[in-house]
Write a protein that holds these residues in place. Structure first.
Motif, PDB file in Angstrom:
ATOM      1  N   ASP A   1       0.850  -1.189   0.000  1.00  0.00           N
ATOM      2  CA  ASP A   1       0.000   0.000   0.000  1.00  0.00           C
ATOM      3  C   ASP A   1       0.897   1.255   0.000  1.00  0.00           C
ATOM      4  OD1 ASP A   1      -1.595   2.243   1.287  1.00  0.00           O
ATOM      5  OD2 ASP A   1      -3.147   0.691   1.249  1.00  0.00           O
ATOM      6  N   ASP A   2       0.516   2.271  -0.768  1.00  0.00           N
ATOM      7  CA  ASP A   2       1.312   3.506  -0.834  1.00  0.00           C
ATOM      8  C   ASP A   2       1.574   4.111   0.544  1.00  0.00           C
ATOM      9  OD1 ASP A   2       1.560   3.465  -3.544  1.00  0.00           O
ATOM     10  OD2 ASP A   2      -0.166   4.779  -3.926  1.00  0.00           O
ATOM     11  N   ARG A   3       0.582   4.024   1.416  1.00  0.00           N
ATOM     12  CA  ARG A   3       0.713   4.607   2.764  1.00  0.00           C
ATOM     13  C   ARG A   3       1.741   3.830   3.584  1.00  0.00           C
ATOM     14  NH1 ARG A   3      -5.604   4.182   3.919  1.00  0.00           N
ATOM     15  NH2 ARG A   3      -5.192   2.324   2.642  1.00  0.00           N
ATOM     16  N   VAL A   4       1.809   2.521   3.321  1.00  0.00           N
ATOM     17  CA  VAL A   4       2.795   1.671   4.003  1.00  0.00           C
ATOM     18  C   VAL A   4       4.191   2.023   3.495  1.00  0.00           C
ATOM     19  CG1 VAL A   4       3.586  -0.719   4.297  1.00  0.00           C
ATOM     20  CG2 VAL A   4       1.129  -0.185   4.398  1.00  0.00           C
ATOM     21  N   LEU A   5       4.298   2.145   2.182  1.00  0.00           N
ATOM     22  CA  LEU A   5       5.599   2.491   1.587  1.00  0.00           C
ATOM     23  C   LEU A   5       6.093   3.835   2.115  1.00  0.00           C
ATOM     24  CD1 LEU A   5       7.858   1.777  -0.424  1.00  0.00           C
ATOM     25  CD2 LEU A   5       6.546   3.003  -2.174  1.00  0.00           C
ATOM     26  N   ALA A   6       5.188   4.813   2.173  1.00  0.00           N
ATOM     27  CA  ALA A   6       5.565   6.154   2.643  1.00  0.00           C
ATOM     28  C   ALA A   6       6.099   6.089   4.080  1.00  0.00           C
ATOM     29  CB  ALA A   6       4.368   7.098   2.551  1.00  0.00           C
ATOM     30  N   ALA A   7       5.478   5.256   4.911  1.00  0.00           N
ATOM     31  CA  ALA A   7       5.932   5.128   6.303  1.00  0.00           C
ATOM     32  C   ALA A   7       7.308   4.469   6.379  1.00  0.00           C
ATOM     33  CB  ALA A   7       4.910   4.318   7.109  1.00  0.00           C
ATOM     34  N   MET A   8       7.575   3.568   5.435  1.00  0.00           N
ATOM     35  CA  MET A   8       8.830   2.816   5.460  1.00  0.00           C
ATOM     36  C   MET A   8      10.030   3.635   4.976  1.00  0.00           C
ATOM     37  SD  MET A   8       7.397  -0.719   3.789  1.00  0.00           S
ATOM     38  CE  MET A   8       8.957  -1.577   3.620  1.00  0.00           C
ATOM     39  N   LEU A   9       9.799   4.469   3.965  1.00  0.00           N
ATOM     40  CA  LEU A   9      10.910   5.084   3.231  1.00  0.00           C
ATOM     41  C   LEU A   9      11.982   5.784   4.083  1.00  0.00           C
ATOM     42  CD1 LEU A   9       9.249   6.352  -0.088  1.00  0.00           C
ATOM     43  CD2 LEU A   9      10.912   4.486   0.215  1.00  0.00           C
ATOM     44  N   PRO A  10      11.607   6.627   5.064  1.00  0.00           N
ATOM     45  CA  PRO A  10      12.649   7.319   5.826  1.00  0.00           C
ATOM     46  C   PRO A  10      13.596   6.352   6.537  1.00  0.00           C
ATOM     47  CG  PRO A  10      10.468   8.185   6.362  1.00  0.00           C
ATOM     48  CD  PRO A  10      10.255   7.000   5.501  1.00  0.00           C
ATOM     49  N   TYR A  11      13.100   5.155   6.835  1.00  0.00           N
ATOM     50  CA  TYR A  11      13.921   4.210   7.595  1.00  0.00           C
ATOM     51  C   TYR A  11      14.907   3.447   6.704  1.00  0.00           C
ATOM     52  CZ  TYR A  11      10.993   5.631  11.358  1.00  0.00           C
ATOM     53  OH  TYR A  11      10.362   6.417  12.292  1.00  0.00           O
ATOM     54  N   PHE A  12      14.815   3.660   5.416  1.00  0.00           N
ATOM     55  CA  PHE A  12      15.852   3.138   4.508  1.00  0.00           C
ATOM     56  C   PHE A  12      16.997   4.153   4.381  1.00  0.00           C
ATOM     57  CE2 PHE A  12      12.296   0.637   2.650  1.00  0.00           C
ATOM     58  CZ  PHE A  12      12.889  -0.626   2.658  1.00  0.00           C
ATOM     59  N   THR A  13      16.655   5.445   4.508  1.00  0.00           N
ATOM     60  CA  THR A  13      17.642   6.477   4.178  1.00  0.00           C
ATOM     61  C   THR A  13      18.076   7.274   5.407  1.00  0.00           C
ATOM     62  OG1 THR A  13      15.801   7.881   3.471  1.00  0.00           O
ATOM     63  CG2 THR A  13      16.910   6.607   1.765  1.00  0.00           C
ATOM     64  N   THR A  14      17.354   8.360   5.730  1.00  0.00           N
ATOM     65  CA  THR A  14      17.835   9.223   6.818  1.00  0.00           C
ATOM     66  C   THR A  14      17.843   8.522   8.180  1.00  0.00           C
ATOM     67  OG1 THR A  14      15.596  10.086   6.993  1.00  0.00           O
ATOM     68  CG2 THR A  14      17.174  11.402   5.734  1.00  0.00           C
ATOM     69  N   HIS A  15      16.829   7.679   8.436  1.00  0.00           N
ATOM     70  CA  HIS A  15      16.668   7.048   9.755  1.00  0.00           C
ATOM     71  C   HIS A  15      17.146   5.599   9.701  1.00  0.00           C
ATOM     72  CE1 HIS A  15      14.426  10.681  10.212  1.00  0.00           C
ATOM     73  NE2 HIS A  15      13.883  10.350  11.369  1.00  0.00           N
ATOM     74  N   PHE A  16      18.374   5.425   9.265  1.00  0.00           N
ATOM     75  CA  PHE A  16      18.877   4.083   8.934  1.00  0.00           C
ATOM     76  C   PHE A  16      19.526   3.336  10.100  1.00  0.00           C
ATOM     77  CE2 PHE A  16      22.205   7.184   8.291  1.00  0.00           C
ATOM     78  CZ  PHE A  16      23.266   6.617   8.966  1.00  0.00           C
ATOM     79  N   GLY A  17      19.486   3.919  11.290  1.00  0.00           N
ATOM     80  CA  GLY A  17      20.257   3.385  12.416  1.00  0.00           C
ATOM     81  C   GLY A  17      19.922   1.949  12.796  1.00  0.00           C
ATOM     82  N   ASN A  18      20.814   1.365  13.574  1.00  0.00           N
ATOM     83  CA  ASN A  18      20.626   0.003  14.085  1.00  0.00           C
ATOM     84  C   ASN A  18      19.966   0.116  15.460  1.00  0.00           C
ATOM     85  OD1 ASN A  18      20.988  -2.536  15.343  1.00  0.00           O
ATOM     86  ND2 ASN A  18      22.814  -2.945  14.120  1.00  0.00           N
ATOM     87  N   ALA A  19      18.834  -0.536  15.625  1.00  0.00           N
ATOM     88  CA  ALA A  19      18.088  -0.416  16.884  1.00  0.00           C
ATOM     89  C   ALA A  19      18.900  -0.900  18.079  1.00  0.00           C
ATOM     90  CB  ALA A  19      16.773  -1.193  16.782  1.00  0.00           C
ATOM     91  N   SER A  20      19.949  -1.645  17.840  1.00  0.00           N
ATOM     92  CA  SER A  20      20.806  -2.100  18.943  1.00  0.00           C
ATOM     93  C   SER A  20      21.880  -1.088  19.311  1.00  0.00           C
ATOM     94  CB  SER A  20      21.486  -3.426  18.580  1.00  0.00           C
ATOM     95  OG  SER A  20      20.525  -4.416  18.340  1.00  0.00           O
ATOM     96  N   SER A  21      22.000   0.005  18.539  1.00  0.00           N
ATOM     97  CA  SER A  21      22.995   1.049  18.860  1.00  0.00           C
ATOM     98  C   SER A  21      22.424   1.931  19.963  1.00  0.00           C
ATOM     99  CB  SER A  21      23.297   1.900  17.625  1.00  0.00           C
ATOM    100  OG  SER A  21      23.823   1.119  16.586  1.00  0.00           O
TER     101      SER A  21
END
Ligand code: PLP
Length: 383
Positions: free
Chosen positions: A16-36
């Motif tokens: 769904d486009d809305r799902v993709l939109a929510a995901m996108l920042p976490y590929f690029t700017t918000h790419f951190g490792n949750a264990s950091s």
């Protein structure tokens, strides 16, 4: 050339486009490792994952600590079934499942059989539903687990989870359900249904492929599972591996949207399905497979007498994307094990079509699909 009309939503769904939109920042700017744990990049990822975990837990009546992210329902099923077998084998080595389960349940069970576990593959009734009395009779002192799917991926039938859960809880037997087709399509509640483990996946509910979850009950009873992946200790040591923040965010968003839109979407999709079935009934010798009402609203599975299954699918391919009742495993075509379990002949199993209607299908598409099937069956019979 136009691409065929997609009516195969039990195989997968588009994101769904809305799902993709929510995901996108976490590929690029918000790419951190949750264990950091030492900087903001890690904190952002951790917060996003925590939010998705909360959504998933709330969606099934669980607590966030009970959600273990996996790569999908196949991995969740493997973790549940093998994880329980490894933790409880000293109590018993008998497991019960259904003949109509997905291979992602059947194959782990067969693997356990090769290690010395005893597996009962319970038959179903002609409508695809379990007979709870038959299940009750199959339970033994050494039964440790019952695994029964919520919604079948071929015929869409919905098993009576609450009845099965109550029966298992009374006898202290763990109850696992593969809810890959059910999440976001029907209400699920691990308390009311007395479910101990539940497998989920994103890509059947307009999320991405490659992400899912396993619910593991933490109290009354506290379920033990042996991890199948060892490594960085993520997911409280139960599933090691760096968490995929974008995919997990998408899973949460997909489930959130599905639950919000469940009432309106259910009405619309069942309308399309009923309309399609109405149109197809003008074909002589067409049968519905599976229970007529106790099924997913977007599912229609039919067999057509007197046509060759392969020829049927081949002729439909340019116009509609549907599945047939055959499984192509390593070049060998075999009839669907689900339709065989309903008692269908091989010929009728081959000459079956599975329609999976979803969020993005329209009435016009369903009309065109119906006309196409009617025309193709006519021309195959006229040959
Ligand atoms: C699709 C499906 C699976 C497999 O899920 P993945 O996330 O693709 O591994 C398992 N069980 C059922 C019932 C399914 O429909």
């Amino acid at each position: 050339m136009d691409r065929p009309i997609y009516l195969d939503c039990h195989a997968t769904t588009p994101v769904d486009d809305r799902v993709l939109a929510a995901m996108l920042p976490y590929f690029t700017t918000h790419f951190g490792n949750a264990s950091s744990v030492g900087h903001a990049y890690g904190w952002e990822a951790e917060a996003a994952i925590a939010q998705a975990r909360d959504i998933l837990a709330a969606a099934i009546g669980a607590t966030p600590e009970e959600i273990i992210f996996t790569s999908g329902a196949t991995e969740a099923n493997n973790l549940a079934i093998k994880g329980v077998a490894e933790s409880y084998f000293s109590r018993g080595r008998h497991i019960i499942t259904l003949q109509t389960e997905h291979n992602a349940v059947l194959d782990p069970c067969r693997y356990l059989a090769s290690l010395g576990f005893e597996i009962t593959f319970l038959p179903v009734q002609a409508d695809g539903l379990i007979d709870v009395d038959t299940l009750e009779k199959a339970l033994r002192d050494d039964t440790i687990l019952v695994s029964v799917m919520a919604a079948n991926n071929e015929i869409g039938v919905l098993q009576p989870l609450a009845e099965i859960g109550a029966l298992c809880r009374d006898l202290n037997i763990l109850f696992h359900t593969d809810a890959a087709q059910a999440i976001g399509k029907i209400p699920l509640d691990v308390e009311a249904m007395k479910i101990d483990l539940m497998s989920l996946t994103a890509h059947k509910v307009y999320g991405s492929k490659g992400i899912g979850a396993l619910y593991v009950r933490r109290r009354d009873p506290r379920v033990q599972i042996a991890p199948q992946f060892h490594g960085g200790g993520q997911e409280r040591g139960l599933r090691a591996g760096t968490l995929s923040t974008p995919l997990i965010v998408g899973l949460g968003k997909a489930v959130e949207i599905a639950l919000e839109e469940l009432p309106s979407e259910s009405a619309r999709i069942s309308g399309l399905r009923d309309h399609l079935w109405q149109s197809l009934q003008s074909i002589d010798g067409i049968h519905l497979n599976g229970h007529p009402t106790q099924r997913l609203l977007g599912n229609l599975n039919v067999s057509i007498e007197g046509v060759d299954g392969q020829a049927l699918l081949l002729a439909l391919q340019p116009v509609i994307a549907v599945s047939s009742g055959s499984a192509c495993t390593s070049a060998k075509v075999t009839p669907s094990h689900v339709l065989q379990a309903l008692g269908l002949s091989d010929a009728l199993a081959y000459a079956s079509l599975r329609f999976g209607i979803g969020r993005f299908n329209t009435e016009e598409e369903c009309d065109r699909a119906a006309h196409c099937v009617i025309d193709v069956v006519q021309s195959l019979r006229d040959r």
